[in-house]
Design a protein around this motif. Structure first.
Motif, PDB file in Angstrom:
ATOM      1  N   VAL A 100       0.853  -1.187   0.000  1.00 40.34           N
ATOM      2  CA  VAL A 100       0.000   0.000   0.000  1.00 40.34           C
ATOM      3  C   VAL A 100       0.892   1.241   0.000  1.00 40.34           C
ATOM      4  O   VAL A 100       1.748   1.385   0.885  1.00 40.34           O
ATOM      5  N   PRO A 101       0.730   2.150  -0.963  1.00 41.40           N
ATOM      6  CA  PRO A 101       1.557   3.369  -0.984  1.00 41.40           C
ATOM      7  C   PRO A 101       1.375   4.185   0.294  1.00 41.40           C
ATOM      8  O   PRO A 101       0.315   4.159   0.930  1.00 41.40           O
ATOM      9  N   GLU A 102       2.420   4.899   0.654  1.00 40.01           N
ATOM     10  CA  GLU A 102       2.406   5.640   1.920  1.00 40.01           C
ATOM     11  C   GLU A 102       1.257   6.636   1.987  1.00 40.01           C
ATOM     12  O   GLU A 102       0.655   6.844   3.040  1.00 40.01           O
ATOM     13  N   ASP A 103       0.913   7.274   0.848  1.00 41.80           N
ATOM     14  CA  ASP A 103      -0.146   8.278   0.867  1.00 41.80           C
ATOM     15  C   ASP A 103      -1.548   7.669   0.837  1.00 41.80           C
ATOM     16  O   ASP A 103      -2.538   8.392   0.868  1.00 41.80           O
ATOM     17  N   GLU A 104      -1.645   6.315   0.814  1.00 37.30           N
ATOM     18  CA  GLU A 104      -2.950   5.657   0.810  1.00 37.30           C
ATOM     19  C   GLU A 104      -3.175   4.796   2.042  1.00 37.30           C
ATOM     20  O   GLU A 104      -4.159   4.061   2.125  1.00 37.30           O
ATOM     21  N   ILE A 105      -2.275   4.876   3.010  1.00 41.88           N
ATOM     22  CA  ILE A 105      -2.386   4.050   4.212  1.00 41.88           C
ATOM     23  C   ILE A 105      -3.618   4.441   5.022  1.00 41.88           C
ATOM     24  O   ILE A 105      -3.873   5.628   5.281  1.00 41.88           O
ATOM     25  N   GLN A 106      -4.380   3.445   5.426  1.00 38.64           N
ATOM     26  CA  GLN A 106      -5.586   3.633   6.225  1.00 38.64           C
ATOM     27  C   GLN A 106      -5.300   3.303   7.687  1.00 38.64           C
ATOM     28  O   GLN A 106      -4.286   2.662   8.009  1.00 38.64           O
ATOM     29  N   PRO A 107      -6.165   3.729   8.614  1.00 41.65           N
ATOM     30  CA  PRO A 107      -5.982   3.379  10.031  1.00 41.65           C
ATOM     31  C   PRO A 107      -5.873   1.864  10.209  1.00 41.65           C
ATOM     32  O   PRO A 107      -6.641   1.097   9.621  1.00 41.65           O
ATOM     33  N   GLY A 108      -4.900   1.440  10.986  1.00 42.31           N
ATOM     34  CA  GLY A 108      -4.672   0.019  11.203  1.00 42.31           C
ATOM     35  C   GLY A 108      -3.672  -0.594  10.248  1.00 42.31           C
ATOM     36  O   GLY A 108      -3.275  -1.751  10.432  1.00 42.31           O
ATOM     37  N   GLN A 109      -3.257   0.164   9.231  1.00 41.11           N
ATOM     38  CA  GLN A 109      -2.245  -0.322   8.306  1.00 41.11           C
ATOM     39  C   GLN A 109      -0.883   0.234   8.679  1.00 41.11           C
ATOM     40  O   GLN A 109      -0.784   1.220   9.418  1.00 41.11           O
ATOM     41  N   TYR A 110       0.176  -0.409   8.165  1.00 44.38           N
ATOM     42  CA  TYR A 110       1.537  -0.046   8.516  1.00 44.38           C
ATOM     43  C   TYR A 110       2.334   0.329   7.274  1.00 44.38           C
ATOM     44  O   TYR A 110       2.250  -0.352   6.244  1.00 44.38           O
ATOM     45  N   ARG A 111       3.098   1.384   7.406  1.00 40.27           N
ATOM     46  CA  ARG A 111       3.944   1.846   6.303  1.00 40.27           C
ATOM     47  C   ARG A 111       4.959   0.776   5.924  1.00 40.27           C
ATOM     48  O   ARG A 111       5.625   0.198   6.777  1.00 40.27           O
ATOM     49  N   ASN A 112       5.063   0.506   4.641  1.00 41.66           N
ATOM     50  CA  ASN A 112       6.018  -0.462   4.076  1.00 41.66           C
ATOM     51  C   ASN A 112       5.760  -1.900   4.517  1.00 41.66           C
ATOM     52  O   ASN A 112       6.601  -2.774   4.298  1.00 41.66           O
ATOM     53  N   LEU A 113       4.596  -2.164   5.122  1.00 39.32           N
ATOM     54  CA  LEU A 113       4.268  -3.519   5.549  1.00 39.32           C
ATOM     55  C   LEU A 113       2.902  -3.988   5.052  1.00 39.32           C
ATOM     56  O   LEU A 113       2.741  -5.160   4.714  1.00 39.32           O
ATOM     57  N   SER A 114       1.919  -3.098   5.011  1.00 39.16           N
ATOM     58  CA  SER A 114       0.575  -3.484   4.589  1.00 39.16           C
ATOM     59  C   SER A 114       0.503  -3.608   3.072  1.00 39.16           C
ATOM     60  O   SER A 114       1.183  -2.883   2.337  1.00 39.16           O
TER      61      SER A 114
END
Length: 278
Positions: free
Chosen positions: A150-164
């Motif tokens: 998931v791109p950093e600018d599309e991360i939703q609550p509960g998701q993790y940067r560079n992991l989701s």
């Protein structure tokens, strides 16, 4: 002062199991909590090694300090003429051999346990690409689908940067899963720290591993091979759910928004149940 600092750092290393996290955290120490039988054995082996390594480290440190204090030029102006000590040489050769043999007694069964794949409930095929993963469930007849970070600018609550990821792997809790790993271009590596799984994905070759997750939840890993400029951006996300939810996810066709909706509904219901218990 340096000696005290070393003791404190050694104690921290020995206490790593108390500072484990489900996902990587800045400044964290130690292994992630084990959720598979393999990782439980790895954690136990890690603890055993700490009990061996820490006394050796303290002994060598104390020996160095003693030698620096006792045999410096000021304290010992006339150096010894002895060139060797037979007993000492035998001891410092034999003792490491004994220690390595003791370690091997525990490490070889662990390696065998990891490599010997039991009868699996089903198989997952993971293929590494530059720079994403594709997954296939051949036993369920599910089509291959792609899993992208998931791109950093599309991360939703509960998701993790560079992991989701957009479409995660999904497995039922307590199921024994045979994992087949390969690649289409360069060497990648499928690594899930909480599972104790780390296996190379090599073009033209299929490597196998297995895992059995005993706790429901979301778990994260990454490609652990330097595979190019996008190496840091091909994470692995695995959702562990109930058997009924897994069956519904398969029926909704993995890699679609409908399959993600099945997982979202399951996790929302689970969170509601946990909130009621609190």
């Amino acid at each position: 002062m340096r000696f005290l600092t070393a003791i404190v750092l050694t104690w921290i290393c020995a206490s790593t199991s108390a500072f484990a996290f489900d996902v990587p955290v800045d400044g964290a120490w130690g292994l992630q909590p084990a959720v598979t039988p393999i990782m439980e054995r790895i954690t136990e082996f890690h603890t055993l090694l700490l009990w061996i390594i820490i006394p050796i480290t303290l002994f060598v440190m104390a020996l160095l300090i003693w030698v620096m204090v006792r045999y410096n030029s000021k304290s010992n102006p006339v150096p010894s003429k002895n060139s060797h000590n037979t007993l000492l040489e035998v001891v410092w050769t034999a003792l490491p051999v004994v220690i390595l043999i003791a370690i091997s007694v525990f490490s070889f069964p662990l390696l065998y346990y990891q490599e010997e794949i039991p009868d699996a409930d089903f198989t997952i095929k993971a293929t590494g690409n530059q720079w994403n993963w594709t997954y296939e469930y051949p036993d369920q007849g599910a089509m291959e689908y792609m899993s992208i970070m998931v791109p950093e600018d599309e991360i939703q609550p509960g998701q993790y940067r560079n992991l989701s990821v957009d479409y995660p792997l999904v497995v039922p809790v307590n199921a024994t899963v045979r994992l087949q790993v390969t690649a289409t271009d360069v060497i990648h590596n499928f690594a899930m720290p909480a599972f104790g799984t780390k296996i190379d994905a090599i073009p033209g070759r299929i490597n196998e591993a297995w895992f059995q997750v005993t706790e429901e939840g979301a778990y994260y890993g990454q490609c652990s091979e330097l595979c190019g400029q996008g190496h840091a951006f091909m994470p692995i996300e695995i959702r562990v759910v109930s058997q009924d939810t897994f069956d519904a996810w398969i029926a909704a066709e993995p890699g679609t928004d409908e399959s993600n909706a099945v997982i979202a509904a399951y996790e929302a219901a689970r969170d509601t149940r946990l909130a009621q218990l609190d």
